[in-house]
Write an enzyme that holds these catalytic residues in place. Structure first.
Site, PDB file in Angstrom:
ATOM      1  CD  GLU A 174      48.561  31.939  43.517  1.00  9.96           C
ATOM      2  OE1 GLU A 174      47.908  31.578  42.531  1.00  9.96           O
ATOM      3  OE2 GLU A 174      48.236  31.677  44.692  1.00  9.96           O
ATOM      4  CG  ASP A 175      45.861  33.858  40.084  1.00  9.32           C
ATOM      5  OD1 ASP A 175      46.338  33.530  41.189  1.00  9.32           O
ATOM      6  OD2 ASP A 175      44.641  33.983  39.905  1.00  9.32           O
ATOM      7  CG  ASP A 216      44.810  40.327  47.557  1.00  7.52           C
ATOM      8  OD1 ASP A 216      45.043  41.418  47.050  1.00  7.52           O
ATOM      9  OD2 ASP A 216      43.798  40.101  48.232  1.00  7.52           O
ATOM     10  NE  ARG A 252      38.569  30.450  37.587  1.00  9.18           N
ATOM     11  CZ  ARG A 252      39.096  30.736  38.765  1.00  9.18           C
ATOM     12  NH1 ARG A 252      40.252  31.337  38.845  1.00  9.18           N
ATOM     13  NH2 ARG A 252      38.456  30.416  39.881  1.00  9.18           N
ATOM     14  CG  PHE A 304      37.656  42.885  41.798  1.00  9.81           C
ATOM     15  CD1 PHE A 304      37.048  42.633  43.015  1.00  9.81           C
ATOM     16  CD2 PHE A 304      37.845  41.804  40.923  1.00  9.81           C
ATOM     17  CE1 PHE A 304      36.630  41.343  43.355  1.00  9.81           C
ATOM     18  CE2 PHE A 304      37.436  40.528  41.256  1.00  9.81           C
ATOM     19  CZ  PHE A 304      36.823  40.293  42.461  1.00  9.81           C
ATOM     20  CE  LYS A 351      37.839  25.871  40.156  1.00  9.10           C
ATOM     21  NZ  LYS A 351      36.433  26.356  40.073  1.00  9.10           N
TER      22      LYS A 351
HETATM   23  C1  PRP Z   1      43.238  33.697  44.709  1.00  9.34           C
HETATM   24  C2  PRP Z   1      44.544  33.696  43.944  1.00  9.34           C
HETATM   25  C3  PRP Z   1      45.552  33.348  44.982  1.00  9.34           C
HETATM   26  C4  PRP Z   1      44.979  33.941  46.244  1.00  9.34           C
HETATM   27  C5  PRP Z   1      45.696  35.214  46.549  1.00  9.34           C
HETATM   28  O1  PRP Z   1      42.773  32.391  44.776  1.00  9.34           O
HETATM   29  O2  PRP Z   1      44.523  32.739  42.893  1.00  9.34           O
HETATM   30  O3  PRP Z   1      45.708  31.955  45.141  1.00  9.34           O
HETATM   31  O4  PRP Z   1      43.589  34.191  45.988  1.00  9.34           O
HETATM   32  O5  PRP Z   1      45.188  35.792  47.708  1.00  9.34           O
HETATM   33  P1  PRP Z   1      45.967  35.898  49.077  1.00  9.34           P
HETATM   34  O6  PRP Z   1      47.357  36.389  48.781  1.00  9.34           O
HETATM   35  O7  PRP Z   1      45.130  36.918  49.835  1.00  9.34           O
HETATM   36  O8  PRP Z   1      45.956  34.571  49.754  1.00  9.34           O
HETATM   37  P2  PRP Z   1      41.268  31.991  45.042  1.00  9.34           P
HETATM   38  O9  PRP Z   1      41.165  31.480  46.461  1.00  9.34           O
HETATM   39  O10 PRP Z   1      40.355  33.084  44.638  1.00  9.34           O
HETATM   40  O11 PRP Z   1      41.093  30.717  44.095  1.00  9.34           O
HETATM   41  P3  PRP Z   1      41.328  30.551  42.519  1.00  9.34           P
HETATM   42  O12 PRP Z   1      42.816  30.386  42.308  1.00  9.34           O
HETATM   43  O13 PRP Z   1      40.574  29.309  42.198  1.00  9.34           O
HETATM   44  O14 PRP Z   1      40.780  31.771  41.810  1.00  9.34           O
END
Ligand code: PRP
Length: 179
Positions: A98-99, A102, A164, A151, A42
């Site tokens: 993507e947001d 990480d 969000r 964070f 999301k």
């Molecule tokens: C978060 C974010 C990315 C991912 C990044 O998603 O939106 O999709 O983690 O992390 P990474 O590079 O370690 O894979 P999350 O699974 O928290 O879901 P969300 O988008 O619903 O917040």
């Protein structure tokens, strides 16, 4: 400012500038391509809504939900697809929105998945990039802001599915997640 936020990392004004400059670059690069913009739910929802309004081209949009196994703030590296595309990616140029990148695990998985499904090209546009956290190689093509390992919440980014809706990106107070 929200009471759980320690400080603002990317203000509303800065977000607007970031979105405008990314949109300009995307417009230039995709001028002659009928691409599909794919948001990863999301987290991408606020960024993508703003970004797409600024791109003056014809394109389709679709969404993917991917989830990584693991608990808390650390992902295990194993990603699974929870919701697939509705539009076929075969021979299409795809721009993933993507947001945050990480560890890179999510995008690594999704990019590989879309290429094996027969996409012509897959590029990534991320609002935030935390390169210091990378576990697998992943370089986004369009990066809004490189950020330190803190964070962050807001503008789509959550903690426990909250925050969000904040109109800025802020650093969450430690007391909130160390309770
Ligand atoms: C978060 C974010 C990315 C991912 C990044 O998603 O939106 O999709 O983690 O992390 P990474 O590079 O370690 O894979 P999350 O699974 O928290 O879901 P969300 O988008 O619903 O917040």
């Amino acid at each position: 400012m929200h009471k759980d936020v320690e400080r603002i990392l990317i203000s509303q004004d800065k977000l607007e500038n970031i979105v405008n400059s990314l949109a300009k670059r995307i417009e230039k690069d995709y001028n002659d391509k009928e691409f599909i913009m794919v948001g990863l739910l999301k987290g991408s929802v606020v960024f993508m809504a703003d970004l797409m309004k600024k791109i003056d081209l014809d394109f389709r949009i679709d969404f993917i939900v991917a989830s990584s196994y693991g608990s808390g703030t650390e992902s295990s590296g194993k990603v699974r697809l929870v919701k697939d595309l509705e539009i076929s990616p075969v021979n299409k140029d795809i721009l993933i929105v993507e947001d945050i990148v990480d560890s890179g695990n999510t995008l690594n998985f999704v990019c590989n998945y879309l290429m094996t499904r027969g996409a012509n090209s897959v590029r990534v546009c991320t609002l935030c990039d935390k390169p210091s956290r990378r576990k697998v190689p992943m370089e986004a093509d369009y990066v809004g802001a490189v950020i330190p390992d803190e964070f962050i919440v807001g503008y789509g980014l959550d903690y426990d599915e909250k925050y969000r809706n904040l109109p800025y990106v802020g650093v969450l107070k430690r007391s909130v997640y160390e309770k």
